[in-house]
Design a protein around this motif. Structure first.
Motif, PDB file in Angstrom:
ATOM      1  N   TRP A  51      46.273  34.342  25.186  1.00 34.50           N
ATOM      2  CA  TRP A  51      45.048  33.720  25.718  1.00 34.50           C
ATOM      3  C   TRP A  51      44.118  33.453  24.521  1.00 34.50           C
ATOM      4  O   TRP A  51      43.383  34.339  24.099  1.00 34.50           O
ATOM      5  CB  TRP A  51      44.359  34.646  26.722  1.00 34.50           C
ATOM      6  CG  TRP A  51      43.162  34.038  27.378  1.00 34.50           C
ATOM      7  CD1 TRP A  51      42.805  32.729  27.420  1.00 34.50           C
ATOM      8  CD2 TRP A  51      42.160  34.742  28.115  1.00 34.50           C
ATOM      9  NE1 TRP A  51      41.644  32.569  28.137  1.00 34.50           N
ATOM     10  CE2 TRP A  51      41.230  33.789  28.570  1.00 34.50           C
ATOM     11  CE3 TRP A  51      41.963  36.101  28.424  1.00 34.50           C
ATOM     12  CZ2 TRP A  51      40.112  34.135  29.319  1.00 34.50           C
ATOM     13  CZ3 TRP A  51      40.851  36.447  29.172  1.00 34.50           C
ATOM     14  CH2 TRP A  51      39.940  35.466  29.622  1.00 34.50           C
ATOM     15  N   TYR A  52      44.221  32.225  23.983  1.00 35.67           N
ATOM     16  CA  TYR A  52      43.412  31.895  22.799  1.00 35.67           C
ATOM     17  C   TYR A  52      42.032  31.420  23.227  1.00 35.67           C
ATOM     18  O   TYR A  52      41.715  30.237  23.193  1.00 35.67           O
ATOM     19  CB  TYR A  52      44.146  30.860  21.939  1.00 35.67           C
ATOM     20  CG  TYR A  52      45.416  31.425  21.342  1.00 35.67           C
ATOM     21  CD1 TYR A  52      45.394  32.620  20.631  1.00 35.67           C
ATOM     22  CD2 TYR A  52      46.635  30.795  21.499  1.00 35.67           C
ATOM     23  CE1 TYR A  52      46.550  33.158  20.090  1.00 35.67           C
ATOM     24  CE2 TYR A  52      47.801  31.315  20.964  1.00 35.67           C
ATOM     25  CZ  TYR A  52      47.739  32.501  20.261  1.00 35.67           C
ATOM     26  OH  TYR A  52      48.890  33.043  19.728  1.00 35.67           O
ATOM     27  N   ARG A  53      41.243  32.404  23.615  1.00 34.78           N
ATOM     28  CA  ARG A  53      39.885  32.114  24.122  1.00 34.78           C
ATOM     29  C   ARG A  53      39.001  31.467  23.073  1.00 34.78           C
ATOM     30  O   ARG A  53      38.084  30.732  23.368  1.00 34.78           O
ATOM     31  CB  ARG A  53      39.221  33.425  24.538  1.00 34.78           C
ATOM     32  CG  ARG A  53      39.517  33.797  25.939  1.00 34.78           C
ATOM     33  CD  ARG A  53      38.648  34.916  26.356  1.00 34.78           C
ATOM     34  NE  ARG A  53      39.090  36.180  25.790  1.00 34.78           N
ATOM     35  CZ  ARG A  53      38.588  37.347  26.140  1.00 34.78           C
ATOM     36  NH1 ARG A  53      37.617  37.401  27.014  1.00 34.78           N
ATOM     37  NH2 ARG A  53      39.038  38.462  25.620  1.00 34.78           N
ATOM     38  N   ASN A  54      39.260  31.813  21.796  1.00 36.74           N
ATOM     39  CA  ASN A  54      38.394  31.367  20.694  1.00 36.74           C
ATOM     40  C   ASN A  54      38.981  30.213  19.891  1.00 36.74           C
ATOM     41  O   ASN A  54      38.372  29.779  18.917  1.00 36.74           O
ATOM     42  CB  ASN A  54      38.149  32.543  19.736  1.00 36.74           C
ATOM     43  CG  ASN A  54      37.526  33.723  20.437  1.00 36.74           C
ATOM     44  OD1 ASN A  54      36.570  33.541  21.187  1.00 36.74           O
ATOM     45  ND2 ASN A  54      38.051  34.911  20.212  1.00 36.74           N
ATOM     46  N   TRP A  56      41.786  26.556  19.780  1.00 37.14           N
ATOM     47  CA  TRP A  56      42.730  25.615  20.376  1.00 37.14           C
ATOM     48  C   TRP A  56      44.005  25.712  19.538  1.00 37.14           C
ATOM     49  O   TRP A  56      43.940  25.782  18.308  1.00 37.14           O
ATOM     50  CB  TRP A  56      42.192  24.185  20.322  1.00 37.14           C
ATOM     51  CG  TRP A  56      41.091  23.951  21.292  1.00 37.14           C
ATOM     52  CD1 TRP A  56      41.219  23.627  22.620  1.00 37.14           C
ATOM     53  CD2 TRP A  56      39.690  24.026  21.028  1.00 37.14           C
ATOM     54  NE1 TRP A  56      39.976  23.504  23.193  1.00 37.14           N
ATOM     55  CE2 TRP A  56      39.022  23.740  22.241  1.00 37.14           C
ATOM     56  CE3 TRP A  56      38.934  24.312  19.891  1.00 37.14           C
ATOM     57  CZ2 TRP A  56      37.639  23.733  22.349  1.00 37.14           C
ATOM     58  CZ3 TRP A  56      37.563  24.306  19.984  1.00 37.14           C
ATOM     59  CH2 TRP A  56      36.932  24.016  21.201  1.00 37.14           C
ATOM     60  N   GLU A  72      47.039  29.539  34.505  1.00 32.68           N
ATOM     61  CA  GLU A  72      45.890  28.892  35.168  1.00 32.68           C
ATOM     62  C   GLU A  72      46.325  28.315  36.511  1.00 32.68           C
ATOM     63  O   GLU A  72      45.608  28.427  37.504  1.00 32.68           O
ATOM     64  CB  GLU A  72      45.315  27.779  34.285  1.00 32.68           C
ATOM     65  CG  GLU A  72      44.947  28.214  32.869  1.00 32.68           C
ATOM     66  CD  GLU A  72      43.874  29.299  32.836  1.00 32.68           C
ATOM     67  OE1 GLU A  72      43.044  29.343  33.759  1.00 32.68           O
ATOM     68  OE2 GLU A  72      43.873  30.104  31.873  1.00 32.68           O
ATOM     69  N   HIS A  90      42.123  26.350  26.515  1.00 33.40           N
ATOM     70  CA  HIS A  90      42.197  27.794  26.253  1.00 33.40           C
ATOM     71  C   HIS A  90      43.022  28.485  27.340  1.00 33.40           C
ATOM     72  O   HIS A  90      42.713  29.608  27.741  1.00 33.40           O
ATOM     73  CB  HIS A  90      40.798  28.412  26.158  1.00 33.40           C
ATOM     74  CG  HIS A  90      39.913  27.770  25.136  1.00 33.40           C
ATOM     75  ND1 HIS A  90      40.065  27.953  23.787  1.00 33.40           N
ATOM     76  CD2 HIS A  90      38.866  26.919  25.284  1.00 33.40           C
ATOM     77  CE1 HIS A  90      39.150  27.257  23.140  1.00 33.40           C
ATOM     78  NE2 HIS A  90      38.410  26.614  24.027  1.00 33.40           N
ATOM     79  N   ASP A  91      44.052  27.811  27.797  1.00 28.07           N
ATOM     80  CA  ASP A  91      44.847  28.273  28.935  1.00 28.07           C
ATOM     81  C   ASP A  91      45.501  29.633  28.672  1.00 28.07           C
ATOM     82  O   ASP A  91      46.155  29.813  27.638  1.00 28.07           O
ATOM     83  CB  ASP A  91      45.983  27.278  29.234  1.00 28.07           C
ATOM     84  CG  ASP A  91      45.572  25.821  29.064  1.00 28.07           C
ATOM     85  OD1 ASP A  91      45.126  25.458  27.957  1.00 28.07           O
ATOM     86  OD2 ASP A  91      45.711  25.064  30.019  1.00 28.07           O
ATOM     87  N   GLN A  92      45.396  30.526  29.621  1.00 29.11           N
ATOM     88  CA  GLN A  92      46.195  31.756  29.566  1.00 29.11           C
ATOM     89  C   GLN A  92      47.642  31.356  29.865  1.00 29.11           C
ATOM     90  O   GLN A  92      47.887  30.562  30.776  1.00 29.11           O
ATOM     91  CB  GLN A  92      45.719  32.749  30.610  1.00 29.11           C
ATOM     92  CG  GLN A  92      44.286  33.219  30.381  1.00 29.11           C
ATOM     93  CD  GLN A  92      43.947  34.384  31.296  1.00 29.11           C
ATOM     94  OE1 GLN A  92      44.583  35.431  31.208  1.00 29.11           O
ATOM     95  NE2 GLN A  92      42.957  34.205  32.147  1.00 29.11           N
ATOM     96  N   GLU A 120      44.700  41.345  25.228  1.00 35.66           N
ATOM     97  CA  GLU A 120      44.706  40.156  26.092  1.00 35.66           C
ATOM     98  C   GLU A 120      45.463  38.977  25.484  1.00 35.66           C
ATOM     99  O   GLU A 120      45.505  37.894  26.077  1.00 35.66           O
ATOM    100  CB  GLU A 120      43.265  39.728  26.387  1.00 35.66           C
ATOM    101  CG  GLU A 120      42.526  40.716  27.270  1.00 35.66           C
ATOM    102  CD  GLU A 120      41.143  40.220  27.624  1.00 35.66           C
ATOM    103  OE1 GLU A 120      40.419  39.813  26.687  1.00 35.66           O
ATOM    104  OE2 GLU A 120      40.802  40.248  28.811  1.00 35.66           O
ATOM    105  N   THR A 122      44.588  37.619  22.556  1.00 32.93           N
ATOM    106  CA  THR A 122      43.529  36.798  21.948  1.00 32.93           C
ATOM    107  C   THR A 122      43.406  37.134  20.469  1.00 32.93           C
ATOM    108  O   THR A 122      43.645  38.264  20.062  1.00 32.93           O
ATOM    109  CB  THR A 122      42.196  37.105  22.674  1.00 32.93           C
ATOM    110  OG1 THR A 122      42.314  36.735  24.046  1.00 32.93           O
ATOM    111  CG2 THR A 122      41.021  36.382  22.042  1.00 32.93           C
TER     112      THR A 122
END
Ligand code: 9YT
Length: 132
Positions: A51-54, A56, A72, A90-92, A120, A122
């Protein structure tokens, strides 16, 4: 101009080894390009939740067979050589490798060098730079 070989980079801290994958990061934040560029190997018969929340990430499959599942919406996409997936929201997701898979990956913003996934999947926005 920057010229490097994968072989050279694999002998340095640019190579990061994790449980289900390893990745050699040929371009990093310190190179000033605005993105980082990695050659990633995913080990066979593994699944990796990310999950690359931070960031792309764009991921281009060079070889191997597997699938990526979007957490998602539950969609599952087969991945083989020549397929790109891009985590533009930022798709899980879960990457499942049937065989050894090799990818060329680009991250924006660029990684610093030593990032490994947290619980997670991330990477933090800032991390330790490497000397290599
Ligand atoms: C496909 C993917 O994201 N694998 C995890 C490693 C990542 N590409 C990296 O840090 O180079």
């Amino acid at each position: 101009m920057i010229v490097r070989t994968l072989n050279q980079c694999e002998q340095t801290e640019r190579r990061v080894v994790s449980e289900t994958w390893e990745s050699t990061r040929l371009l990093l934040k310190a190179d000033g390009m605005g993105f980082s560029f990695h050659i990633t190997t995913i080990y066979p018969n593994t699944e990796t939740r990310m999950w690359y929340r931070n960031h792309w990430e764009a991921v281009f499959c060079l070889e191997g067979e597997g699938e990526v599942e979007s957490l998602e919406d539950g969609s599952i996409y087969p991945i083989t050589s020549g397929t790109l997936y891009a985590l533009n929201q930022h798709d899980q997701h879960i990457l499942r490798a049937k065989t050894t898979m090799r990818f060329a990956c680009v991250f924006n913003p660029p990684l610093y060098g030593k990032e490994k996934h947290d619980a997670e999947g991330t990477y933090p926005l800032e991390a330790q730079e490497i000397d290599a």
